[in-house]
Scaffold this motif. Structure first.
Motif, PDB file in Angstrom:
ATOM      1  N   GLY A 190     -13.359   2.627  -3.620  1.00 37.91           N
ATOM      2  CA  GLY A 190     -11.909   2.553  -3.492  1.00 37.91           C
ATOM      3  C   GLY A 190     -11.434   1.311  -2.752  1.00 37.91           C
ATOM      4  N   ARG A 191     -12.354   0.400  -2.455  1.00 42.00           N
ATOM      5  CA  ARG A 191     -11.999  -0.834  -1.741  1.00 42.00           C
ATOM      6  C   ARG A 191     -11.450  -1.879  -2.713  1.00 42.00           C
ATOM      7  NH1 ARG A 191     -15.026  -1.332   3.584  1.00 42.00           N
ATOM      8  NH2 ARG A 191     -14.543  -3.537   3.450  1.00 42.00           N
ATOM      9  N   GLU A 243       2.067   4.685   0.897  1.00 43.00           N
ATOM     10  CA  GLU A 243       1.307   5.831   1.427  1.00 43.00           C
ATOM     11  C   GLU A 243      -0.007   6.033   0.678  1.00 43.00           C
ATOM     12  OE1 GLU A 243       2.311   7.661   4.097  1.00 43.00           O
ATOM     13  OE2 GLU A 243       3.983   6.246   4.251  1.00 43.00           O
ATOM     14  N   ASP A 244      -0.331   5.090  -0.219  1.00 38.54           N
ATOM     15  CA  ASP A 244      -1.465   5.286  -1.117  1.00 38.54           C
ATOM     16  C   ASP A 244      -2.809   4.793  -0.589  1.00 38.54           C
ATOM     17  OD1 ASP A 244       0.251   6.401  -3.033  1.00 38.54           O
ATOM     18  OD2 ASP A 244       0.777   4.409  -3.771  1.00 38.54           O
ATOM     19  N   GLY A 245      -2.819   4.027   0.482  1.00 32.84           N
ATOM     20  CA  GLY A 245      -4.077   3.490   0.982  1.00 32.84           C
ATOM     21  C   GLY A 245      -3.942   3.036   2.414  1.00 32.84           C
ATOM     22  N   GLN A 246      -4.969   2.352   2.885  1.00 29.60           N
ATOM     23  CA  GLN A 246      -4.923   1.864   4.263  1.00 29.60           C
ATOM     24  C   GLN A 246      -5.498   0.453   4.347  1.00 29.60           C
ATOM     25  OE1 GLN A 246      -7.636   4.815   6.116  1.00 29.60           O
ATOM     26  NE2 GLN A 246      -8.574   3.039   7.071  1.00 29.60           N
ATOM     27  N   VAL A 284      -8.339  -3.578   1.470  1.00 28.29           N
ATOM     28  CA  VAL A 284      -7.645  -2.303   1.606  1.00 28.29           C
ATOM     29  C   VAL A 284      -8.501  -1.219   0.983  1.00 28.29           C
ATOM     30  CG1 VAL A 284      -5.376  -3.388   1.620  1.00 28.29           C
ATOM     31  CG2 VAL A 284      -6.342  -2.622  -0.543  1.00 28.29           C
ATOM     32  N   GLY A 285      -8.203   0.008   1.349  1.00 26.81           N
ATOM     33  CA  GLY A 285      -8.949   1.125   0.809  1.00 26.81           C
ATOM     34  C   GLY A 285      -8.025   2.179   0.232  1.00 26.81           C
ATOM     35  N   PHE A 286      -8.418   2.720  -0.913  1.00 24.65           N
ATOM     36  CA  PHE A 286      -7.688   3.803  -1.568  1.00 24.65           C
ATOM     37  C   PHE A 286      -8.615   4.993  -1.668  1.00 24.65           C
ATOM     38  CE2 PHE A 286      -5.577  -0.019  -3.119  1.00 24.65           C
ATOM     39  CZ  PHE A 286      -4.246   0.314  -3.001  1.00 24.65           C
ATOM     40  N   ARG A 287      -8.056   6.183  -1.636  1.00 25.23           N
ATOM     41  CA  ARG A 287      -8.855   7.385  -1.807  1.00 25.23           C
ATOM     42  C   ARG A 287      -9.398   7.435  -3.232  1.00 25.23           C
ATOM     43  NH1 ARG A 287      -4.140   9.229  -0.315  1.00 25.23           N
ATOM     44  NH2 ARG A 287      -3.776   9.170   1.893  1.00 25.23           N
ATOM     45  N   THR A 288     -10.645   7.860  -3.369  1.00 23.82           N
ATOM     46  CA  THR A 288     -11.219   8.015  -4.713  1.00 23.82           C
ATOM     47  C   THR A 288     -11.295   9.478  -5.059  1.00 23.82           C
ATOM     48  OG1 THR A 288     -13.467   8.029  -3.800  1.00 23.82           O
ATOM     49  CG2 THR A 288     -12.591   5.905  -4.513  1.00 23.82           C
ATOM     50  N   LEU A 312       0.814  -1.214   0.000  1.00 21.74           N
ATOM     51  CA  LEU A 312       0.000   0.000   0.000  1.00 21.74           C
ATOM     52  C   LEU A 312       0.847   1.263   0.000  1.00 21.74           C
ATOM     53  CD1 LEU A 312      -2.698  -0.973   2.621  1.00 21.74           C
ATOM     54  CD2 LEU A 312      -3.118  -0.459   0.213  1.00 21.74           C
TER      55      LEU A 312
END
Length: 95
Positions: A67-68, A32-35, A90-94, A30
Motif C-alpha cells: 500500500g506504499r 482520510e484515505d492514507g497516512q 505515503v501509505g494506504f490500507r490494503t 491523502l
C-alpha cells in the motif's frame, strides 16, 4: 534587512515554511484515505512575500502489496520555476 543589506527584492519566505506547505499538500491529497510516512525536500531558490507559489506532484511508484506510494513533489513559482523539489512516501490500507 532583506532588501537593504541582502539586496533581495522583498521579504524572504522562510524555507521551512515552504516545506510545511509541501507537506500539507501531500496530507490534503491523502485526505482520510492514507497516512504520510516520510517527506523530503530541498529549498533551491528564494521566494518572496507576494510571489504566487503552487505545490504539486506526481505518483512515481505504487506497491500494491504494502500500500506504499512514492511521490515526486514540488513547490513552483507562477512561471514554473521549481523552488523546492522533493519526494514523499505515503501509505494506504490494503484489502
Amino acid at each position: 534587512y532583506a532588501t537593504e543589506v541582502e539586496g533581495y527584492p522583498g521579504l524572504v519566505i522562510a524555507g521551512p515554511l515552504i516545506g510545511d506547505w509541501l507537506t500539507q499538500c501531500v496530507i490534503d491529497w491523502l485526505a482520510e484515505d492514507g497516512q504520510l510516512i516520510s517527506v523530503e525536500y530541498s529549498n533551491r531558490r528564494a521566494s518572496f512575500v507576494g510571489d504566487v507559489l503552487t505545490a504539486g506532484g506526481t505518483v512515481r511508484a505504487v506497491d500494491q502489496t504494502s500500500g506504499r506510494v512514492e511521490l515526486e513533489v514540488f513547490v513552483q513559482t507562477e512561471s514554473g520555476e521549481v523552488v523546492a523539489p522533493g519526494s514523499a512516501v505515503v501509505g494506504f490500507r490494503t484489502a
